[in-house]
Write a protein that holds these residues in place. Sequence first.
Motif, PDB file in Angstrom:
ATOM      1  N   ILE A   1    -102.351 -45.842  42.239  1.00 25.89           N
ATOM      2  CA  ILE A   1    -101.973 -45.784  43.665  1.00 25.89           C
ATOM      3  C   ILE A   1    -100.599 -45.128  43.739  1.00 25.89           C
ATOM      4  CG2 ILE A   1    -101.516 -47.121  45.746  1.00 25.89           C
ATOM      5  CD1 ILE A   1    -103.392 -49.255  44.705  1.00 25.89           C
ATOM      6  N   ALA A   2    -100.572 -43.987  44.426  1.00 28.37           N
ATOM      7  CA  ALA A   2     -99.372 -43.149  44.328  1.00 28.37           C
ATOM      8  C   ALA A   2     -98.659 -43.026  45.666  1.00 28.37           C
ATOM      9  CB  ALA A   2     -99.771 -41.766  43.828  1.00 28.37           C
ATOM     10  N   PRO A   3     -97.356 -42.743  45.632  1.00 28.19           N
ATOM     11  CA  PRO A   3     -96.600 -42.538  46.869  1.00 28.19           C
ATOM     12  C   PRO A   3     -96.637 -41.067  47.273  1.00 28.19           C
ATOM     13  CG  PRO A   3     -95.104 -42.461  45.023  1.00 28.19           C
ATOM     14  CD  PRO A   3     -96.489 -42.596  44.447  1.00 28.19           C
ATOM     15  N   TRP A   4     -96.039 -40.771  48.417  1.00 26.39           N
ATOM     16  CA  TRP A   4     -96.041 -39.384  48.904  1.00 26.39           C
ATOM     17  C   TRP A   4     -94.797 -38.621  48.488  1.00 26.39           C
ATOM     18  CZ3 TRP A   4     -91.588 -39.025  51.605  1.00 26.39           C
ATOM     19  CH2 TRP A   4     -91.070 -40.216  52.126  1.00 26.39           C
ATOM     20  N   ASN A   5     -93.770 -39.340  48.004  1.00 30.48           N
ATOM     21  CA  ASN A   5     -92.494 -38.636  47.897  1.00 30.48           C
ATOM     22  C   ASN A   5     -92.359 -37.757  46.657  1.00 30.48           C
ATOM     23  OD1 ASN A   5     -92.203 -40.858  46.214  1.00 30.48           O
ATOM     24  ND2 ASN A   5     -90.041 -41.089  46.655  1.00 30.48           N
TER      25      ASN A   5
ATOM     26  N   TYR B   1    -108.291 -42.676  41.508  1.00 32.78           N
ATOM     27  CA  TYR B   1    -106.984 -42.191  41.960  1.00 32.78           C
ATOM     28  C   TYR B   1    -106.919 -42.188  43.484  1.00 32.78           C
ATOM     29  CZ  TYR B   1    -103.563 -38.576  43.242  1.00 32.78           C
ATOM     30  OH  TYR B   1    -102.550 -37.873  43.839  1.00 32.78           O
ATOM     31  N   LYS B   2    -105.946 -42.957  43.992  1.00 30.84           N
ATOM     32  CA  LYS B   2    -105.739 -42.963  45.435  1.00 30.84           C
ATOM     33  C   LYS B   2    -104.380 -42.348  45.760  1.00 30.84           C
ATOM     34  CE  LYS B   2    -103.961 -45.528  48.568  1.00 30.84           C
ATOM     35  NZ  LYS B   2    -103.569 -44.424  49.432  1.00 30.84           N
ATOM     36  N   PRO B   3    -104.409 -41.108  46.283  1.00 35.28           N
ATOM     37  CA  PRO B   3    -103.127 -40.511  46.665  1.00 35.28           C
ATOM     38  C   PRO B   3    -102.642 -41.187  47.937  1.00 35.28           C
ATOM     39  CG  PRO B   3    -104.934 -39.109  47.394  1.00 35.28           C
ATOM     40  CD  PRO B   3    -105.566 -40.271  46.664  1.00 35.28           C
TER      41      PRO B   3
ATOM     42  N   GLY C   1     -94.503 -47.199  44.656  1.00 34.03           N
ATOM     43  CA  GLY C   1     -94.371 -47.215  46.105  1.00 34.03           C
ATOM     44  C   GLY C   1     -93.376 -48.271  46.522  1.00 34.03           C
ATOM     45  N   SER C   2     -93.570 -48.788  47.723  1.00 30.45           N
ATOM     46  CA  SER C   2     -92.565 -49.694  48.272  1.00 30.45           C
ATOM     47  C   SER C   2     -92.663 -51.084  47.640  1.00 30.45           C
ATOM     48  CB  SER C   2     -92.767 -49.815  49.773  1.00 30.45           C
ATOM     49  OG  SER C   2     -94.036 -50.395  50.009  1.00 30.45           O
ATOM     50  N   ARG C   3     -91.589 -51.810  47.761  1.00 27.54           N
ATOM     51  CA  ARG C   3     -91.519 -53.148  47.189  1.00 27.54           C
ATOM     52  C   ARG C   3     -92.524 -54.085  47.863  1.00 27.54           C
ATOM     53  NH1 ARG C   3     -85.908 -56.329  48.006  1.00 27.54           N
ATOM     54  NH2 ARG C   3     -86.757 -58.181  48.974  1.00 27.54           N
TER      55      ARG C   3
ATOM     56  N   GLU D   1     -93.786 -49.532  40.036  1.00 21.38           N
ATOM     57  CA  GLU D   1     -92.446 -48.923  40.193  1.00 21.38           C
ATOM     58  C   GLU D   1     -92.131 -49.010  41.678  1.00 21.38           C
ATOM     59  OE1 GLU D   1     -90.940 -47.406  37.599  1.00 21.38           O
ATOM     60  OE2 GLU D   1     -92.577 -46.988  36.203  1.00 21.38           O
ATOM     61  N   MET D   2     -91.040 -49.677  42.015  1.00 21.60           N
ATOM     62  CA  MET D   2     -90.777 -49.896  43.445  1.00 21.60           C
ATOM     63  C   MET D   2     -89.403 -49.327  43.862  1.00 21.60           C
ATOM     64  SD  MET D   2     -92.636 -53.596  43.647  1.00 21.60           S
ATOM     65  CE  MET D   2     -91.689 -54.400  42.398  1.00 21.60           C
ATOM     66  N   GLY D   3     -88.841 -49.884  44.874  1.00 22.58           N
ATOM     67  CA  GLY D   3     -87.690 -49.246  45.523  1.00 22.58           C
ATOM     68  C   GLY D   3     -86.364 -49.436  44.838  1.00 22.58           C
TER      69      GLY D   3
ATOM     70  N   GLU E   1     -80.833 -53.279  52.314  1.00 25.59           N
ATOM     71  CA  GLU E   1     -82.223 -52.847  52.419  1.00 25.59           C
ATOM     72  C   GLU E   1     -82.402 -51.374  52.064  1.00 25.59           C
ATOM     73  OE1 GLU E   1     -83.484 -53.965  56.357  1.00 25.59           O
ATOM     74  OE2 GLU E   1     -82.950 -56.074  55.993  1.00 25.59           O
ATOM     75  N   GLU E   2     -83.563 -51.084  51.481  1.00 26.59           N
ATOM     76  CA  GLU E   2     -83.863 -49.677  51.191  1.00 26.59           C
ATOM     77  C   GLU E   2     -84.183 -48.987  52.512  1.00 26.59           C
ATOM     78  OE1 GLU E   2     -87.585 -48.537  49.237  1.00 26.59           O
ATOM     79  OE2 GLU E   2     -86.409 -47.246  47.916  1.00 26.59           O
ATOM     80  N   ILE E   3     -83.480 -47.919  52.819  1.00 24.26           N
ATOM     81  CA  ILE E   3     -83.674 -47.243  54.108  1.00 24.26           C
ATOM     82  C   ILE E   3     -84.610 -46.053  53.963  1.00 24.26           C
ATOM     83  CG2 ILE E   3     -82.506 -46.067  56.018  1.00 24.26           C
ATOM     84  CD1 ILE E   3     -80.006 -47.776  55.326  1.00 24.26           C
TER      85      ILE E   3
END
Length: 980
Positions: A633-637, A659-661, A713-715, A741-743, A869-871
Motif C-alpha cells: 500500500i503506497a503513498p502518492w508523494n 499492489y495498491k497505489p 503513508g500517514s501515521r 513507514e509513517m510520518g 503535528e505533521e502538516i
Amino acid sequence: MATAFQEEVAARGMEIFRRMADASPALFERTWWAGKVLDAVMANPRLKVQLFRFIDVFPVLTTAEEVAAHLREYFGAEPELPDLLRMLVTAASGPGAAVSAAILRRNIGSVARTFIAGETPERALAPLRKLRERGRDFTVDLLGETALSEEEAARYQERYLALAAFLAGETRGWRSGAPGRERLFPPLNLSVKLSSLFSRIGPQNYEESVALSRERLRPVFRAAREAGGFVNLDMEMYSLKNITLDVYTGLLDEPEFRDWDGAGIALQAYLTDTFADLERLVAWARERRRRFTVRLVKGAYWEYETVTAGQKGWPLPVFAEKSHTDWNYERCAELMLASGDCLTPAFGTHNVRSLAFVMATAAGRGISRDEYEFQMLYGMAEPVKDALAALSCPVREYAPIGELLPGMAYLVRRLLENTSNEGFLRKTFVDRVSREALLAPPRPWSGAPPPVAAESPAPFANEPPLDFSAATVRTGFREALARVRGSFGRQYPVVIGGEEFAGNDGFESVNPAAPEEVVGRFACCDRELAGRGVAAALAYRGGWEKKGVEERASILFRAAALARNRRLELAAWEVFETGKGWGEADADVAEAIDYLEYYGREALRLLRPRRLGDAPGEENRYFHQPRGVGVVIAPWNFPLAISAGMTAAALVAGNAVIYKPSSLSAATGWQLFALLREAGVPDGVLNFVPGRGEEVGNSLVEHPDVAFVAFTGSREVGLAIVEGAGRTRPGQRLVKRVIAEMGGKNAIIVDTDADLDAAIPGVILSAFGYAGQKCSACSRVVVLAGCYERFMARLAEAVRSVAVGPAEDPASFVGPVIDGRAKEKILGYIELGSREGRLAAQGKAPAGGNYVPPSVLADLPPGSRLLREEIFGPVLAVVQVRDMEEALAVANDSEYALTGGLYSRSPASIARAREAFRVGNLYINRPITGALVGRQPFGGFRLSGVGAKAGGPDYLLQFTEPRLVTENTLRRGFTPEQAG
Ligand code: NAD
C-alpha cells in the motif's frame, strides 16, 4: 623529445626564473606568522583540514569564549601543532583567552588582507593606486555572500553599480601603458559573478536563469561601457557554465552591445569541455565580425567539481590530472593567440611554464606584448609578477574588495591553491622542484578512459540524476511532458491474475496544478475483487518461488533497464499527477531504478542457502522462504520510488504481491505495474488493485491469507493497519507482519557558528522542496540565540524569493499541494500559527490551482499544534533556544523520530548531536531530504514507523521466513567427510 619550440619555451621560462631570483611570495615567508603555520600544515594534511575549517568558521565567532572553544575543539587533540598555534590553544583555555582571540583575529585578518584589496571601494583605492604606480593593472571583484534571496541579489547589483561609478570617477585619467593597449585593455576593469546577481540561478530553471541574469547584468554592462571600462564575467561552478556562456553571448548580441568590445568571459582550462566552448565562441564572434576578450584560467573549484560529480555519479567535468589541465591550457592558449582577428587574449596563471608557453607562442606569431596580457591574483606570486614586469610584460591583478566574512570562501580557496601538492606555487617556492621539471611540457590527455567492463551484475551504483544544464535533456523533458499530456484521461483497469476488470465503480486522478485536467480514470477495486486478488496471488506464488532468486533478480534488473529507457516519460507522469518539479520527479524515477537494482543484488547476497557451523557429523543449512502473499500500500508523494521499493523487495524474495497505489497517483502506479510485467513478472504474481484506501485497503489487510503488509503513508492509517493486521481471524494460519513507514515532524538545528550560506538554502530546500510534502521534510527549525537574528533576517528574504507555480514549469521551485483538501488543511495550520504566534515570512502563491505560499511561523507557544503535528505542506515553525542542549531537547521532543539535521561548524556540537539527536536519519551540514538507496538507508522509529530501513542491508529479510535444516550425518560411526 625537445623540439626547437620547446627549447624556446624552456629558455623563456629560465629567464623568468632568473628574474625571480630567490624571492618568495610574502605568504610563504617563514619569518611571518602565516608562513610558519602554512609551512607546518603543508607537512600534515590532517592539520591542514583542521586549520582551514577553523579559518572558515572564524569570522562568525564573536566572543573570546567562542574562539577558545573552537580552538580547543579543532586543535586540542592534535599531537603535532606548530609552536605558535600550541601557544594560542593553551592560552585560550585560561585567563589568556581574550588575548589569544585578539592575536588570532589580527593574524587571520592580515592573511585575508594579503588577498583582499580593501573592505570597501574607498579603502581599496590606495592599494589599487599603489598597483598602478608599480605599473600593474587591476580588475576588481566584489566579494559577496551567496545571494540567497532576490533582495540580496538586488543589493549586490546596487553595490556593484556603485563600485563601477566610484572607480570610474577615481580612475579617470589613469593610464595603462601604450595608447593602443589601452583600447584593448582599459584601466577600469571589473569582474562579476552571476551567482551573486540571481538567487535562484541553476540548471533546472535554465531559461529563467539566463533571462534574469541577463536582466541583472545589463545595467552593469551599460555602466562599464559608459565609463569606457571593461567587465569580465567570471566562471564559477560547472553547473553554471552553460548558463554563463549563454548569458554572455546573448547579451552581447543585443543591439545596444553589438558594437561594444568591453566585455570578456573567463574560461577554465581544467574543464574537458573548454576547448570546444572556445571554438564555438570564436566562431560566434567571427560570424558577427566582433571582438571579445577571454581570460583563460586553470579553474579554482577542482575539489568541489570532483566531489560533486562523484556524489551524483556524473562523469568528471574536470581533468583528473593537473598535467592534463596544463596541457589543455596550452592548447586553448594557442587557439586564442591564433584568433587575434576577433579575440583579445588574457592569460590568468602563475605557472612559469604556462607563461613561457604563451610568450613563445605569441612571439612565434609576431604578436606584440601589448596585444595580450597576463593576469594574476592579488597577493599571490609576487616574484613572478616582478619578473614579468622586468620583462616588460603587462600584468593585471585580480583584486577582490569586500569584508572578511563574505570573503572567507575566497580566502580558503586561495589558501588551498597556495598549499596544494599539485600547485605550481608550492612546487616552486616550498618544495623547490627543479626548474627543468617545472618547465617540462605537460602530458597530453588521450581522451576519457574507456568504461570499466561490467561484471554481471556490476556492483550497485546510484542512478545519476539528469543534468539539466544540457540542452538535450531540457528539450527531451519538454517533449516527454507533451507526449504524456497526450495520454491523459485514459481508462485503467484492475488487473488480477492477468485478467482485467472494469469494476462497478471508478475514480479519477487529476493534475493538482489544474484540477480540471483528468490524468487518468480508474476502475475501483472493491471487497469482492480484492478477495479474488488474494486468491490469484495464492495460486501463482508457488511457481514464482520455484523460479529461484537469480531469475527473479534478473527480472528486476530488466525492469530497471526499461525504466531507464523511459525515464523522462515516467518523470513527466509524476509532474502532472503529483505536482513534482522536474528535478524532484527525476530523482523519484532514479530512486525507483535504484531500488530495482539494489534489491536485486541484495537478494543474490542474502537469499542463497548458507551452511552454518562446522561441527563434524552435522550439516546446518540456513535459508529463507518467501512469506507468501503480500499487500503493498503506497503513498502518492513518491509515487514511483516507494511503490517500486516495497514491490521489488517483496517480489524478489519470492512473494506474490497485490499492489495498491494511492488513488491520487494511480496513473504513475500503473506505469510501475506495466514496467514490471513487461520485464517478466508473471500474471498473478503481481496484481494491480487501484481503489479507495478504506475499502480495498481494509479488506486486504484483514484477509486471513495475507501474510504481510508493506505500507508507507500517514501515521493514522499506518497504526490502523498495525492494529487490523494484529487481530487473528478465523481460518488464518499465520501471524501477519506489518512494515509501516509513517510520518515525521522533523527538525533542523542551526548552531551559533553555522555557515548561513549553507544553512539557509538547506532549510529552504528541506522545508519547501516538493511543497513540504515529504515525510523527511523539515517542519521545525531550532535556532540558537547566537545567530537567531541573522538567520531570521536572511531566511525571511529567501522565503519571499521562492518561486511558486505549476510543476511543469521548470522555474517553479514549489509546486501545488496534492489536492484541495490538503490545501485547506495547510492554510488552516498557517492561520492557527499566525494567531498563536507570528507569521514571520511568507512567499507568494499564484491564484487558482492548489497553491499554498511557503510560510514561516515564529514565537509559537510551547505545545502548539504547529510544533507537534505533521502538516505535510510548505510550513516551517521556528523555535529559538539558548544553547545546544536545549536545542536537542526541543528537537527530540516529538512523537516522531524520522529525520533530523544540524548545521554547525563546532566539532563538539557535531559529536553531541551524533550521540543525542535521536532520529532514524540524521544529516549534518546538508539538507535532510533526498536519502539515496544504499547510501542513506531510510526510515524512522517511535511513531514514524516499524521495520528495517528501506534501501538498506536489513530490508529484504523482512519479506522472508528464515528456515534451518539440521541433518545428523553420522551413520554407523562414520560421516561423509571421513568417507571422502
Ligand atoms: P495515506 O496514509 O493517506 O495513504 C497511504 C496509502 O494508504 C494510500 O494508498 C491510501 O489509499 C491507503 N489507505 C488509506 N486508508 C487506508 C486504510 N484504511 N487501509 C489501508 N490503506 C489505506 O498517506 P498519503 O497521504 O498517501 O502519504 C502521506 C503520508 O505518508 C505522510 O504522513 C508521510 O509522512 C508518509 N510518508 C512516509 C514515508 C516514510 O518512508 N516514512 C514516505 C512517504 C510518505
